[in-house]
Scaffold this active site. Structure first.
Site, mmCIF file in Angstrom:
data_model
loop_
_atom_site.group_PDB
_atom_site.id
_atom_site.type_symbol
_atom_site.label_atom_id
_atom_site.label_comp_id
_atom_site.label_asym_id
_atom_site.label_seq_id
_atom_site.Cartn_x
_atom_site.Cartn_y
_atom_site.Cartn_z
ATOM 1 N N GLY A 154 0.861 -1.448 -0.170
ATOM 2 C CA GLY A 154 -0.181 -0.119 -0.181
ATOM 3 C C GLY A 154 0.966 1.213 -0.304
ATOM 4 N N ARG A 155 0.192 2.343 0.700
ATOM 5 C CA ARG A 155 1.166 3.436 0.651
ATOM 6 C C ARG A 155 2.236 3.395 1.071
ATOM 7 N NH1 ARG A 155 -4.337 5.017 2.623
ATOM 8 N NH2 ARG A 155 -5.091 6.321 0.694
ATOM 9 N N ILE A 156 2.399 2.761 2.689
ATOM 10 C CA ILE A 156 3.458 2.544 3.314
ATOM 11 C C ILE A 156 4.722 1.361 2.470
ATOM 12 C CG2 ILE A 156 4.175 1.730 5.026
ATOM 13 C CD1 ILE A 156 1.906 2.688 6.842
ATOM 14 N N ARG A 176 -2.332 -8.329 -1.533
ATOM 15 C CA ARG A 176 -4.290 -9.616 -2.527
ATOM 16 C C ARG A 176 -4.268 -9.497 -3.357
ATOM 17 N NH1 ARG A 176 -8.651 -6.526 1.159
ATOM 18 N NH2 ARG A 176 -7.492 -4.415 0.675
ATOM 19 N N ARG A 233 0.633 -4.110 12.384
ATOM 20 C CA ARG A 233 0.236 -4.893 13.203
ATOM 21 C C ARG A 233 0.455 -5.997 13.597
ATOM 22 N NH1 ARG A 233 -1.724 -0.150 14.055
ATOM 23 N NH2 ARG A 233 -4.228 0.551 13.753
ATOM 24 N N ASP A 257 7.849 -2.934 15.891
ATOM 25 C CA ASP A 257 7.553 -2.026 15.717
ATOM 26 C C ASP A 257 6.169 -1.966 16.692
ATOM 27 O OD1 ASP A 257 6.511 0.643 16.825
ATOM 28 O OD2 ASP A 257 6.124 1.087 15.236
ATOM 29 N N GLU A 262 -0.235 -4.767 23.003
ATOM 30 C CA GLU A 262 0.241 -3.964 23.126
ATOM 31 C C GLU A 262 -0.241 -3.138 24.891
ATOM 32 O OE1 GLU A 262 0.287 -0.906 20.005
ATOM 33 O OE2 GLU A 262 1.525 -2.605 19.386
ATOM 34 N N HIS A 280 6.098 0.665 19.236
ATOM 35 C CA HIS A 280 4.559 1.519 18.502
ATOM 36 C C HIS A 280 4.996 2.802 17.941
ATOM 37 C CE1 HIS A 280 0.169 0.193 16.833
ATOM 38 N NE2 HIS A 280 1.055 0.891 15.962
#
Length: 314
Positions: A154-156, A176, A233, A257, A262, A280
């Site tokens: 995706g963007r990241i 996907r 996540r 991270d 958490e 995080h």
């Protein structure tokens, strides 16, 4: 004219709280001595929720708020918000994409380098006096020229790929579906991606669709020299399988991270010298957090002014 009532689920930076208070009547869920009583008392007034990605808003909460119109989320991840219930009840949902892309991608770079070059261990080696008393620390692994796998383009993921091309890495990804215009090799499965990677970075969305997408089979495909990095996540990784792979040295290390539970993470992960951890905090810069808070506010203002949401999810 009275200000719309907004339920704030958790603490936001003070500058955001001050900006929200100028436009809305805030009900601070996390500070309430009895949060359930707060909901009961204000159920007929609350028209919007301001939440964070880690807190979300479930269907049970939404059902208790008959006048709820909109949820504005501080963060990209909306897996903690029951989007199906929101859609079915015409509750608008917005998040804060784009503004944190660069910082999260930067953290991906940092964790790759920290895990491969053992930067925290080097810092400890100097601070402890071992450099003076015992000499140089052991050799580390290079990053330049290695193979990078990105799970979730995706963007990241795309921003991370752009950065890592500066390290002359070959880049592959799994999504996907294949993405057009991406200068990287598409792999059909996470296992195939891991097998083709020296560093496997998770940048996918959270939620049930990606829960434990990195399991024992993916870790085994990554192999004893491979490094896992998670900037998405904690739910995306089977942590029991990860701990088992680290214990048996079936992977080379990890940079994490995020965690399954958490901040009360599985502390066994802290026992491994080849694991680098962060709280995080990938988006945790002043610049990005201010931009995120402004977008939370701007989406709320847009809704109550009858304008289009800036970054709608639902």
């Amino acid at each position: 004219m009275s200000k719309p009532d907004v339920l704030v689920m958790g603490a936001l930076p003070q500058w955001d709280m001050e900006a929200l208070e100028e436009r809305f009547t805030l009900h601070r869920y996390w500070e309430a001595a009895d949060p359930d009583a707060l909901i009961s008392a204000q159920a007929g007034n609350i028209r919007a929720i301001a939440t964070r990605g880690d807190l979300g808003a479930d269907a049970a909460l939404m059902k208790r708020l008959p006048k709820l119109e909109m949820i504005s989320c501080f963060g990209v991840g909306v897996d903690g918000i029951d989007l199906d219930h929101a859609r079915a009840n015409s509750i608008r949902v917005a998040n804060t994409p784009d503004v944190l892309t660069d910082d999260v991608a930067d953290m991906g770079v940092a964790l790759i380098l920290a895990a491969a070059r053992r930067i925290p261990q080097g810092d400890a080696h100097v601070r402890s006096g071992k450099w003076l008393d015992e000499g140089a620390m052991g050799l580390t692994s290079r990053v330049t020229g290695k193979r990078l796998g990105i799970l979730g383009m995706g963007r990241i993921g795309a921003a991370l790929a752009r950065r890592m091309r500066g390290f002359d890495m070959s880049i592959a990804y799994h999504n996907r579906t294949p993405r057009e215009g991406i200068d990287a090799t598409y792999m059909e499965t996470p296992q195939a991606l891991a097998a083709a990677s020296d560093f496997l970075v998770i940048s996918s969305a959270g939620g049930e669709g990606t829960r434990n997408i990195v399991d024992a089979s993916v870790l085994d495909a990554l192999g004893p020299e491979g490094v896992l990095v998670n900037i998405s996540r904690g739910s995306t990784v089977d942590e029991a399988a990860l701990i088992d792979a680290l214990t048996q040295k079936r992977i080379g290390g990890a940079g994490l991270d995020v965690f399954a539970s958490e901040p009360d993470m599985d502390r066994r992960l802290l026992e491994f010298e080849n694991v680098v951890v962060q709280p995080h905090h990938a988006s945790g810069t002043v610049e990005t957090r201010k931009a995120m808070g402004k977008l939370v506010l701007d989406n709320l203002v847009a809704h109550f002014e009858g304008a289009e949401l800036l970054t709608p999810v639902v």
